[in-house]
Each structure stands twice: as C-alpha cells, then as structure tokens.
Design a protein around this motif. Sequence first.
Motif, short mmCIF file in Angstrom:
data_model
loop_
_atom_site.label_atom_id
_atom_site.label_comp_id
_atom_site.label_asym_id
_atom_site.label_seq_id
_atom_site.Cartn_x
_atom_site.Cartn_y
_atom_site.Cartn_z
N PRO A 1 -14.39 59.02 -53.31
CA PRO A 1 -14.28 57.61 -52.66
C PRO A 1 -13.30 57.57 -51.75
O PRO A 1 -12.11 57.79 -52.51
CB PRO A 1 -14.34 56.62 -53.80
CG PRO A 1 -15.08 57.17 -54.89
CD PRO A 1 -14.58 58.64 -54.99
N GLY A 2 -13.39 57.26 -50.49
CA GLY A 2 -12.46 57.08 -49.37
C GLY A 2 -12.02 58.62 -48.86
O GLY A 2 -11.20 58.46 -48.02
N HIS A 3 -12.80 59.50 -49.15
CA HIS A 3 -12.17 60.87 -48.89
C HIS A 3 -13.44 61.61 -48.01
O HIS A 3 -14.58 61.11 -48.42
CB HIS A 3 -11.76 61.70 -49.92
CG HIS A 3 -10.46 61.55 -50.42
ND1 HIS A 3 -10.07 60.36 -51.31
CD2 HIS A 3 -9.50 61.91 -50.35
CE1 HIS A 3 -8.81 60.52 -51.70
NE2 HIS A 3 -8.48 61.16 -51.14
N GLY A 4 -13.11 62.36 -47.12
CA GLY A 4 -14.26 63.28 -46.47
C GLY A 4 -15.23 62.55 -46.00
O GLY A 4 -15.15 61.56 -45.31
N PHE A 5 -16.43 62.84 -46.42
CA PHE A 5 -17.70 62.29 -45.61
C PHE A 5 -18.49 61.12 -46.74
O PHE A 5 -19.68 60.99 -46.69
CB PHE A 5 -18.60 63.40 -45.39
CG PHE A 5 -17.75 64.31 -44.39
CD1 PHE A 5 -17.64 63.79 -42.89
CD2 PHE A 5 -17.52 65.44 -44.64
CE1 PHE A 5 -16.98 64.63 -42.13
CE2 PHE A 5 -16.81 66.18 -43.91
CZ PHE A 5 -16.66 65.91 -42.49
N THR A 6 -17.89 60.92 -47.82
CA THR A 6 -18.43 59.95 -48.72
C THR A 6 -18.14 58.54 -48.19
O THR A 6 -16.91 58.35 -47.79
CB THR A 6 -17.67 59.91 -50.21
OG1 THR A 6 -18.32 61.19 -50.68
CG2 THR A 6 -17.92 58.72 -50.95
N ARG A 7 -18.99 57.87 -47.87
CA ARG A 7 -18.68 56.38 -47.24
C ARG A 7 -18.96 55.12 -48.14
O ARG A 7 -19.53 55.16 -49.08
CB ARG A 7 -19.89 56.51 -46.06
CG ARG A 7 -20.33 57.33 -45.10
CD ARG A 7 -18.93 57.81 -44.26
NE ARG A 7 -18.93 59.06 -43.55
CZ ARG A 7 -17.94 59.58 -42.84
NH1 ARG A 7 -16.69 59.13 -43.26
NH2 ARG A 7 -18.21 60.45 -41.88
N GLY A 8 -18.37 54.07 -47.87
CA GLY A 8 -18.63 52.98 -48.29
C GLY A 8 -17.70 52.43 -49.46
O GLY A 8 -17.69 51.64 -50.24
N ALA A 9 -16.45 53.10 -49.29
CA ALA A 9 -15.39 52.82 -50.44
C ALA A 9 -14.61 51.53 -50.45
O ALA A 9 -14.85 50.98 -49.44
CB ALA A 9 -14.35 54.02 -50.47
N ASP A 10 -14.65 50.92 -51.49
CA ASP A 10 -13.84 49.66 -51.75
C ASP A 10 -12.36 50.04 -51.72
O ASP A 10 -11.88 50.62 -52.68
CB ASP A 10 -14.29 48.96 -52.79
CG ASP A 10 -13.45 47.56 -53.10
OD1 ASP A 10 -12.43 47.43 -52.28
OD2 ASP A 10 -13.96 46.82 -54.03
N TYR A 11 -11.57 49.88 -50.80
CA TYR A 11 -10.14 50.48 -51.12
C TYR A 11 -9.44 49.98 -51.87
O TYR A 11 -8.32 50.20 -52.27
CB TYR A 11 -9.68 50.55 -49.57
CG TYR A 11 -10.17 51.23 -48.50
CD1 TYR A 11 -10.02 52.57 -48.42
CD2 TYR A 11 -10.90 50.66 -47.47
CE1 TYR A 11 -10.62 53.53 -47.47
CE2 TYR A 11 -11.91 51.48 -46.59
CZ TYR A 11 -11.58 52.95 -46.48
OH TYR A 11 -12.25 53.68 -45.43
N ALA A 12 -9.68 48.69 -52.21
CA ALA A 12 -8.91 47.99 -53.62
C ALA A 12 -9.60 48.73 -54.82
O ALA A 12 -8.81 48.22 -55.79
CB ALA A 12 -9.34 46.42 -53.68
#
Length: 290
Positions: A72-83
């Motif tokens: 999550p938050g890396h590369g081409f995985t989408r939709g991360a909750d940065y918190a």
Amino acid sequence: MTLRPADDIPADWPNRDRSRRVRASGLDWHVQIDGEGPLVVLLHGTGASVHSWSPIWPLLRPQVRLLAVDLPGHGFTRGADYARLDLASIAQQLDVLIDVLGLGSPALVAGHSAGFPLALRWSLLGQHCAGSLVGFAPSLIPPPPAYALFLGPLVNPLATSGPMASLLAATIGPSGMVDRLLDSTASILGEEQKRRYRTLFAESAHVRGAMNFMAASDLPVLLEDAVGLATPVSLVVGDLDAWVPPEPLLQVIRRYLPEAKVERWSAGHLMHETEPERAARVILDALGVA
C-alpha cells in the motif's frame, strides 16, 4: 479469485505478463503471480516495488508459487490510506488479500529491508502465518545518524502530506537524488533497474507512500513482541550495508531473534538484486527445497 489485467503498468516493467489487479481491503492491488508449488510471498522495502524481486524471479519460479505485491502506498497499488501505513494495518490488509486470492497461508514470506519487519508483524498478528520467514538486509534498527539527518525532513508531517510529496516527486528526478540514494546502498545496479526506481519516485503517490510507511515504523514495539517467536527465521546481513549497519543489527538479532539463522555476505543493502542466485538459495534452503 477476481483478477483483472494490469493495463496501466509500464510496458517494460519486469514480469509484466504476470501482473494483475485485484481489489481487497479497500485497495486496488498490483500483484504478480506465477509458478506452482509452495506459496512464497515477496515483500519489498520502503520506496521499492515488485520490480526489486525481478532478478530472483526466474530462479524461484520453477520450484515455487510466487506472489509479489506492491505494498500500500507503493508502486502501482492504488487507494492507500496514508494514515494507515503502519505494520499492523498492512499486515491485516495482506490477510484480506490472501483470502481474496484464495491462496492459503504462505509456506514462506521473504522481506527485503522494511519488508522484513512487515513480514515479522504479519507472522505475529495475521491469520495467514508463514511457515518460515526470510529477511534480506532486515531493517530492524533505525538508519544511522548520517542517513537520519538526510531522511529526517522527508518523514515529518509536512513532507508526508500530499502537496509536499508532489513537490518532492517533481524535484527528486532532476536533482539526481534517486541515483545518490541508490549509490549510497553500496549496491551496483544496472541502468534498467535504476531507471525503474526513477520511474517510481517521479510519482507523488509513491513518494508519499514511502515516506508515510517509513514514518509509521515502530521497531521497539515490534521487537519486544517478537521475543519467543516460534516461526523459523533466516536472515542475511550485508557487511557493506551502510543503511542497516551489520554490527548494531547483529546485536538486535541476538537479543530479540536469538534462534534466527544468520548469514553474512560481503554485500550492500540491495543484496537480493545484486546477488539473486545466493538469495534464491537462501529461500529454497529455508523451504527445504533441493
């Protein structure tokens, strides 16, 4: 399982023909799956992606089933909750991903750098506990002071925000920062592999994800929780690794993971990329595969 084509992945990305998309735990994951046999899950480190495992991929695929994920938050995985880029949250998301893929618990999870603390937390917390764990240059200690001074401004609340991540993504490439970071790992990468890191860090979402993932690390709590871990652990320590210096790392391993099998290589931080044959052997040995 509901796998979709990953049409948005660059055409020259390693193992792109094995790239798929799958929705799980509120994320649109980029995963790569290939092979048959015991399931091996590959977890990259901070700021990397599935591409970092590409040198090892053909060496393992004939004997195991491989699953590499963009965290999550890396590369081409989408939709991360940065918190929610802490280890425990991502471990829970990995559990859901495994359920959706219908793969069952992995025989082994291998993590590079910060990917190993994640593998450790997943093994301690998750439903899908691995049969064994492997860590290459495991980030079980904070970066040394010189690197903390360099990285510190990137992991404060301002830097982990969207606007600053966008600014960093726009300036990192032209400034040569990515190449300097890679050079500081004491690992000699080819131009193609360097270019992939430059591609990643040109994206503000990747920069923001990497910085938030780094900022959310809580190693003291993780290490205390890991005392008495029953899962077999194999670790590779790089004698040339300035990012995770060997002597402080070995002290931590002896204290918190005293039963771990430890190898020392004359290698830098990106050892799994520069010495894939040896890295593949460590994984196969941990699996008991000849």
